[in-house]
Design a protein around this motif. Structure first.
Motif, PDB file in Angstrom:
ATOM      1  N   LYS A  51       0.739  -1.306   0.106  1.00 11.19           N
ATOM      2  CA  LYS A  51      -0.011  -0.053  -0.015  1.00 11.19           C
ATOM      3  C   LYS A  51       0.881   1.232  -0.011  1.00 11.19           C
ATOM      4  O   LYS A  51       0.609   2.378  -0.625  1.00 11.19           O
ATOM      5  N   GLU A  52       1.873   1.370   0.699  1.00 15.63           N
ATOM      6  CA  GLU A  52       2.697   2.414   0.924  1.00 15.63           C
ATOM      7  C   GLU A  52       3.223   2.897  -0.558  1.00 15.63           C
ATOM      8  O   GLU A  52       3.428   4.121  -0.855  1.00 15.63           O
ATOM      9  N   ARG A 100       9.133   2.407   3.141  1.00 13.52           N
ATOM     10  CA  ARG A 100       8.260   3.525   3.152  1.00 13.52           C
ATOM     11  C   ARG A 100       7.371   3.582   4.130  1.00 13.52           C
ATOM     12  O   ARG A 100       6.062   2.776   4.160  1.00 13.52           O
ATOM     13  N   PHE A 101       7.349   4.146   5.710  1.00 18.03           N
ATOM     14  CA  PHE A 101       6.331   4.032   6.384  1.00 18.03           C
ATOM     15  C   PHE A 101       5.773   5.362   6.486  1.00 18.03           C
ATOM     16  O   PHE A 101       6.216   6.556   6.742  1.00 18.03           O
ATOM     17  N   MET A 102       4.597   5.565   5.738  1.00 13.89           N
ATOM     18  CA  MET A 102       3.875   6.965   5.351  1.00 13.89           C
ATOM     19  C   MET A 102       3.513   7.639   6.654  1.00 13.89           C
ATOM     20  O   MET A 102       3.756   8.764   6.589  1.00 13.89           O
ATOM     21  N   LYS A 103       3.116   6.990   7.810  1.00 16.74           N
ATOM     22  CA  LYS A 103       2.783   7.803   8.740  1.00 16.74           C
ATOM     23  C   LYS A 103       3.970   8.615   9.308  1.00 16.74           C
ATOM     24  O   LYS A 103       4.010   9.763   9.840  1.00 16.74           O
ATOM     25  N   LEU A 160       4.980  -4.116  10.007  1.00 20.39           N
ATOM     26  CA  LEU A 160       5.059  -2.780   9.480  1.00 20.39           C
ATOM     27  C   LEU A 160       5.318  -1.778  10.797  1.00 20.39           C
ATOM     28  O   LEU A 160       6.158  -0.827  10.677  1.00 20.39           O
ATOM     29  N   TYR A 215       4.693  11.387   6.775  1.00 21.00           N
ATOM     30  CA  TYR A 215       3.610  12.586   6.956  1.00 21.00           C
ATOM     31  C   TYR A 215       4.330  13.417   8.076  1.00 21.00           C
ATOM     32  O   TYR A 215       4.449  14.972   8.245  1.00 21.00           O
ATOM     33  N   GLY A 223       8.643   0.541  10.786  1.00 18.19           N
ATOM     34  CA  GLY A 223       8.257   2.256  11.000  1.00 18.19           C
ATOM     35  C   GLY A 223       9.303   2.349  12.204  1.00 18.19           C
ATOM     36  O   GLY A 223      10.084   3.610  11.950  1.00 18.19           O
ATOM     37  N   THR A 259       2.746   5.746  -3.115  1.00 14.87           N
ATOM     38  CA  THR A 259       3.755   6.728  -3.753  1.00 14.87           C
ATOM     39  C   THR A 259       3.489   7.016  -5.276  1.00 14.87           C
ATOM     40  O   THR A 259       3.682   8.188  -5.800  1.00 14.87           O
ATOM     41  N   ASP A 303      -3.876   6.946   6.554  1.00 18.01           N
ATOM     42  CA  ASP A 303      -3.844   7.397   5.285  1.00 18.01           C
ATOM     43  C   ASP A 303      -4.862   8.286   4.630  1.00 18.01           C
ATOM     44  O   ASP A 303      -4.567   8.763   3.429  1.00 18.01           O
TER      45      ASP A 303
END
Ligand code: UDP
Ligand code: MG
Length: 336
Positions: free
Chosen positions: A81-82, A184-187, A222, A190, A226, A86, A164
């Motif tokens: 997903k991450e 890529r740990f989106m949280k 995950l 951000y 992170g 992207t 997300d």
């Protein structure tokens, strides 16, 4: 309160990652388009098919036929997903971009409120779940523990219960696009980019169809990922524990020295030797393992492979392909 008030955006992008969501596509698109068509703003829908094994791509293609504002990006396999997000952000051209799940857990109706906050001048509008009723008890407890651990270990704070579902200003999207790290740990990403943030609560809905693709094991991986991406505290642990053990050893050594000088050598103690050897070698191996985790990540990053590969792409009508976007597209075409 931010000082600037913004006019309506000239284009709003919506990024949606799809992984085996064929059963939700129609319901999602109908509800989402209903919302977007009522906004007095042009939009583009960037649908990223993250290597689905079902009919997701076919379903999405049917919607592309009906609606020129849809861009389709099919990844060459499942990248997670991450990375799918992207890929969507790489293609987004709007003044602001909304990221949302495609399983209808994120209600599209909230987009209007997000846009209002953006117009007030906020750069990041984060959807925060009002409660986690759709999650089981264990998942709730573990996620609470994770947010605690993360914020204690990492200098980059993250907001609990914020996923997300977000609206990002152009400059935030551009900032995130410059971060090409593989883990890529989106949280965390951000949180790292910063900018003016605000949150709006929303009610997370039940998944429309199918099951979450995040098993407890994948969530654990995950969470681990992170923390490793945004904290080097585990590496410092060795130093602290090693220091304490060294001090203890000096104290103990001095004690034995004095005792031997005064009383002479008495019965040697096997137990203390065995215990200290075991404890020390156990700790040493643990820490070699932790160092190895970071080393493995360095290996992954230095290979500098592309984050994702595109199998197929159908751009929306009138996509204007800015300079570096054109380069991305060209680059991707040479790869496939
Ligand atoms: N997703 C994806 N690639 C994956 C797993 C999930 O693009 O490898 C998408 C999925 O289609 C959905 C979103 O990410 O739109 C959230 O996934 P899911 O509902 O499985 O996770 P949860 O809501 O339980 O966090
Ligand atoms: Mg979901």
């Amino acid at each position: 309160m931010p000082a600037t008030n913004r006019q309506a955006p000239s284009l709003i992008s919506v990024v949606l990652p799809f992984y085996n969501e064929a059963a939700s596509v129609d319901a999602l698109m109908t509800r989402l388009l209903e919302v977007l068509d009522h906004q007095p703003v042009p939009y583009e829908l960037i649908c990223v098919d993250d290597g689905s094994g079902d009919e997701t791509w076919l379903q999405l293609s049917a919607w592309r036929e009906k609606n020129d504002a849809v861009t389709l990006i099919g990844l060459s396999r499942n990248f997670g997903k991450e990375i799918a997000i992207t890929a969507g952000l790489d293609a987004a051209e709007g003044d602001c971009t909304v990221i949302m799940d495609s399983d209808l857990q994120h209600p599209p109706e909230v987009i209007g409120e997000m846009l209002a906050k953006w117009k007030e001048g906020f750069d990041v509008v984060t959807g925060v779940r009002r409660d986690r009723a759709t999650d089981g008890l264990a998942r709730r407890a573990l996620s609470k523990l994770f947010y605690r651990a993360f914020n204690a270990l990492s200098p980059t704070p993250i907001t609990p219960d914020a996923g997300d579902f977000r609206l990002l200003d152009r400059k935030v999207v551009d900032a995130i696009r410059r971060m090409r790290e593989r883990a890529r740990f989106m949280k965390g990403i951000y949180g790292w980019v910063g900018f003016k943030n605000t949150a709006i609560p929303f009610d997370v809905e039940e998944r429309a169809h199918g099951r979450s693709s995040f098993s407890p094991f994948r969530l654990f991986a995950l969470a681990f990922d992170g923390i490793l991406s945004f904290s080097t505290a585990p590496l410092r642990l060795a130093m602290y524990v090693g220091g304490i053990i060294a001090l203890l050893a000096i104290a103990l050594g001095s004690y034995y020295l004095v005792r031997t000088v005064i009383y002479g050598i008495d019965v040697p103690g096997y137990a203390s030797i065995i215990v200290s050897t075991l404890a020390l070698s156990g700790f040493t191996m643990l820490q070699i393992g932790v160092t190895g985790l970071y080393l493995g990540r360095i290996y992954d990053e230095v290979k500098a492979r592309p984050l994702y590969l595109v199998r197929e792409m159908v751009l929306r009508e009138g996509a204007h392909a800015g300079a570096d976007r054109a380069a991305t597209v060209r680059h991707l075409k040479t790869l496939v």
